[in-house]
Design a protein around this motif. Structure first.
Motif, PDB file in Angstrom:
ATOM      1  N   GLY A 108       0.773  -1.228   0.000  1.00 14.03           N
ATOM      2  CA  GLY A 108       0.000   0.000   0.000  1.00 14.03           C
ATOM      3  C   GLY A 108       0.806   1.282   0.000  1.00 14.03           C
ATOM      4  N   GLU A 109       1.766   1.402   0.904  1.00 14.49           N
ATOM      5  CA  GLU A 109       2.550   2.631   1.027  1.00 14.49           C
ATOM      6  C   GLU A 109       3.261   2.971  -0.282  1.00 14.49           C
ATOM      7  N   ARG A 110       3.922   1.988  -0.859  1.00 15.16           N
ATOM      8  CA  ARG A 110       4.639   2.228  -2.118  1.00 15.16           C
ATOM      9  C   ARG A 110       3.670   2.564  -3.254  1.00 15.16           C
ATOM     10  N   ARG A 111       2.542   1.885  -3.269  1.00 15.19           N
ATOM     11  CA  ARG A 111       1.546   2.113  -4.320  1.00 15.19           C
ATOM     12  C   ARG A 111       1.050   3.554  -4.306  1.00 15.19           C
ATOM     13  N   GLU A 112       0.691   4.058  -3.131  1.00 18.72           N
ATOM     14  CA  GLU A 112       0.195   5.421  -3.030  1.00 18.72           C
ATOM     15  C   GLU A 112       1.270   6.453  -3.387  1.00 18.72           C
ATOM     16  N   ARG A 113       2.505   6.178  -3.006  1.00 18.45           N
ATOM     17  CA  ARG A 113       3.590   7.103  -3.339  1.00 18.45           C
ATOM     18  C   ARG A 113       3.826   7.150  -4.861  1.00 18.45           C
ATOM     19  N   GLU A 114       3.746   6.007  -5.506  1.00 17.42           N
ATOM     20  CA  GLU A 114       3.918   5.989  -6.956  1.00 17.42           C
ATOM     21  C   GLU A 114       2.750   6.680  -7.652  1.00 17.42           C
ATOM     22  N   LEU A 115       1.565   6.559  -7.066  1.00 17.05           N
ATOM     23  CA  LEU A 115       0.417   7.261  -7.633  1.00 17.05           C
ATOM     24  C   LEU A 115       0.610   8.773  -7.521  1.00 17.05           C
ATOM     25  N   GLN A 116       1.108   9.228  -6.389  1.00 22.75           N
ATOM     26  CA  GLN A 116       1.411  10.652  -6.236  1.00 22.75           C
ATOM     27  C   GLN A 116       2.339  11.130  -7.355  1.00 22.75           C
ATOM     28  N   GLU A 117       3.360  10.355  -7.635  1.00 22.32           N
ATOM     29  CA  GLU A 117       4.325  10.729  -8.671  1.00 22.32           C
ATOM     30  C   GLU A 117       3.685  10.730 -10.059  1.00 22.32           C
ATOM     31  N   LEU A 118       2.792   9.791 -10.314  1.00 19.32           N
ATOM     32  CA  LEU A 118       2.113   9.735 -11.599  1.00 19.32           C
ATOM     33  C   LEU A 118       1.273  10.990 -11.839  1.00 19.32           C
ATOM     34  N   VAL A 119       0.545  11.399 -10.806  1.00 23.46           N
ATOM     35  CA  VAL A 119      -0.301  12.585 -10.936  1.00 23.46           C
ATOM     36  C   VAL A 119       0.566  13.828 -11.139  1.00 23.46           C
ATOM     37  N   LYS A 120       1.631  13.944 -10.368  1.00 31.27           N
ATOM     38  CA  LYS A 120       2.533  15.091 -10.507  1.00 31.27           C
ATOM     39  C   LYS A 120       3.171  15.124 -11.890  1.00 31.27           C
ATOM     40  N   LYS A 121       3.541  13.960 -12.395  1.00 23.72           N
ATOM     41  CA  LYS A 121       4.193  13.870 -13.688  1.00 23.72           C
ATOM     42  C   LYS A 121       3.261  14.339 -14.807  1.00 23.72           C
ATOM     43  N   GLY A 122       1.971  14.085 -14.651  1.00 25.96           N
ATOM     44  CA  GLY A 122       1.003  14.488 -15.661  1.00 25.96           C
ATOM     45  C   GLY A 122       0.772  15.979 -15.733  1.00 25.96           C
ATOM     46  N   LYS A 123       1.053  16.693 -14.627  1.00 19.94           N
ATOM     47  CA  LYS A 123       0.957  18.164 -14.560  1.00 19.94           C
ATOM     48  C   LYS A 123      -0.451  18.697 -14.852  1.00 19.94           C
ATOM     49  N   ARG A 124      -1.446  17.857 -14.653  1.00 15.25           N
ATOM     50  CA  ARG A 124      -2.833  18.299 -14.839  1.00 15.25           C
ATOM     51  C   ARG A 124      -3.712  17.653 -13.778  1.00 15.25           C
ATOM     52  N   PRO A 125      -4.825  18.293 -13.443  1.00 14.25           N
ATOM     53  CA  PRO A 125      -5.778  17.647 -12.532  1.00 14.25           C
ATOM     54  C   PRO A 125      -6.272  16.334 -13.140  1.00 14.25           C
ATOM     55  N   VAL A 126      -6.630  15.407 -12.276  1.00 14.51           N
ATOM     56  CA  VAL A 126      -7.129  14.098 -12.722  1.00 14.51           C
ATOM     57  C   VAL A 126      -8.567  13.932 -12.232  1.00 14.51           C
ATOM     58  N   ALA A 127      -9.427  13.422 -13.115  1.00 10.42           N
ATOM     59  CA  ALA A 127     -10.813  13.132 -12.738  1.00 10.42           C
ATOM     60  C   ALA A 127     -11.071  11.643 -12.917  1.00 10.42           C
ATOM     61  N   LEU A 128     -11.428  10.978 -11.829  1.00  8.70           N
ATOM     62  CA  LEU A 128     -11.751   9.550 -11.867  1.00  8.70           C
ATOM     63  C   LEU A 128     -13.266   9.386 -11.878  1.00  8.70           C
ATOM     64  N   PHE A 129     -13.804   8.772 -12.936  1.00  3.56           N
ATOM     65  CA  PHE A 129     -15.244   8.554 -13.073  1.00  3.56           C
ATOM     66  C   PHE A 129     -15.595   7.129 -12.652  1.00  3.56           C
ATOM     67  N   ILE A 130     -16.627   7.022 -11.808  1.00  5.23           N
ATOM     68  CA  ILE A 130     -17.072   5.712 -11.326  1.00  5.23           C
ATOM     69  C   ILE A 130     -18.576   5.610 -11.512  1.00  5.23           C
ATOM     70  N   ASP A 131     -19.021   4.772 -12.435  1.00  3.16           N
ATOM     71  CA  ASP A 131     -20.450   4.583 -12.679  1.00  3.16           C
ATOM     72  C   ASP A 131     -21.009   3.531 -11.727  1.00  3.16           C
ATOM     73  N   GLU A 132     -22.319   3.501 -11.597  1.00  2.00           N
ATOM     74  CA  GLU A 132     -23.009   2.555 -10.701  1.00  2.00           C
ATOM     75  C   GLU A 132     -22.466   2.672  -9.275  1.00  2.00           C
ATOM     76  N   ALA A 133     -22.147   3.881  -8.860  1.00  2.00           N
ATOM     77  CA  ALA A 133     -21.498   4.093  -7.561  1.00  2.00           C
ATOM     78  C   ALA A 133     -22.439   3.882  -6.377  1.00  2.00           C
ATOM     79  N   HIS A 134     -23.732   3.746  -6.621  1.00  2.00           N
ATOM     80  CA  HIS A 134     -24.663   3.465  -5.525  1.00  2.00           C
ATOM     81  C   HIS A 134     -24.396   2.100  -4.903  1.00  2.00           C
ATOM     82  N   ASP A 135     -23.637   1.252  -5.619  1.00  2.00           N
ATOM     83  CA  ASP A 135     -23.317  -0.080  -5.101  1.00  2.00           C
ATOM     84  C   ASP A 135     -22.015  -0.107  -4.295  1.00  2.00           C
TER      85      ASP A 135
END
Length: 325
Positions: A108-135
């Motif tokens: 978990g710790e390494r995964r979240e840190r790598e995700l932080q780097e991915l978002v920073k590398k993209g240099k843009r806001p990220v939007a995650l869409f999740i359909d059927e989210a009532h479940d």
């Protein structure tokens, strides 16, 4: 719809393939959601079954991609009731990483840190869409809020767009969901409410290729269109009952289809309690769990056979939870 029925009424494509129908409500909704995404907010878009949530969000995603200001990610997992936060994080890795052979850390710790780097590398806001989210379960929803904070801590910006039935909105407003519910911007998609007749006219014109010899009044009488517009509330309901009416009309050789025939195919149980609750995302299992009722009691309530005092108790709990009864 069968090919011979489409040919009889001059339809060149199925009603379900007509595309995106937009009202002023849709335009304002997309504008508001875009604003919330750019601010890195947690967003919930709620609408009854068939109101057009998926189509509207596809249109929003297309706009975001064309504007090229936000990176769009999407969870395509179909088993939302059992989905874990790790699956949603995986969706972000797959859509953000340029390396197609991406290896997602299991720790978990390494995964979240790598995700932080991915978002920073993209240099843009990220939007995650999740359909059927009532479940989604409560812990997953809370985990999403914390994930947004993790990304923000590293200087990135992650917004999450949840799409679901009105049950999602009601769940987010429950006291036990205060941690996430109070931090969520909730938007309601009313679909074609107030524009049913215009939608039917548009649907028929698009489905006939806007041919002059296939005007809507040549397919259905004005009274028939008015009846459909009065009784139905969502694009899905209109498409279904219009298909049934045209198929019945083809069998009897009726053209244009009359209001009498439309009335014969309209579902008599359309506004009963059980289908109404189902459109809002409440199944038997949800009713049993949320309102401390037995399955037999809920079934008896649906059929108006439950003992009056007990029925009143359950209805009172349902009203307090925001259910449309």
């Amino acid at each position: 719809m069968r090919v011979e029925v489409m040919q009889y009424y001059g339809l060149t494509q199925a009603l379900s393939q007509a595309g995106y129908y937009e009202t002023e409500h849709h335009q304002q909704l997309i504008k508001d959601i875009k604003g919330a995404i750019l601010q890195g907010r947690l967003v919930a878009v709620c609408g009854v079954v068939g109101s057009g949530k998926t189509v509207t969000l596809r249109r929003l995603q297309q706009i975001l991609k064309e504007e090229n200001r936000v990176t769009v990610a999407k969870s395509i997992s179909v088993e939302k009731h059992s989905i874990k936060l790790a699956t949603l994080i995986a969706a972000l890795f797959y859509d953000l990483a340029q390396d197609k052979q991406i290896q997602i850390p299991k720790q978990g710790e390494r995964r979240e840190r790598e995700l932080q780097e991915l978002v920073k590398k993209g240099k843009r806001p990220v939007a995650l869409f999740i359909d059927e989210a009532h479940d989604l379960n409560g812990q997953t929803l809370i985990g999403l809020k914390r994930l947004m904070e993790v990304v923000e801590d590293a200087g990135g910006r992650l917004s999450v767009v949840l799409a679901g039935h009105p049950k999602l909105r009601n769940d987010l407003r429950r006291p036990t969901m205060e941690e996430i519910g109070y931090r969520t911007d909730i938007f309601t998609l009313d679909g074609i409410a107030g524009s049913q007749r215009d939608y039917i006219d548009w649907l028929l014109r698009v489905s006939t290729g806007n041919k002059a010899e296939a005007e809507p009044e040549f397919i259905l009488t004005t009274d028939a269109i008015d009846l459909l517009a009065t009784k139905l509330r969502t694009p899905l309901q209109v498409q279904l009952h219009l298909t049934l009416a045209l198929e019945a009309g083809y069998q009897t050789g009726e053209k244009p289809v009359t209001a009498e025939l439309v009335g014969a195919v309209l579902s008599r149980q359309l506004d009963d309690l059980e289908p109404t609750l189902a459109r809002h995302g409440y199944r038997l299992k949800d009713m049993v769990e949320q309102f401390d009722a037995k399955a037999t009691e809920v079934r008896a309530l649906f059929s108006n056979q439950l003992e009056p005092k007990r029925a009143a108790e359950i209805r009172e709990r349902m009203l307090a939870a925001g259910l449309p009864i």
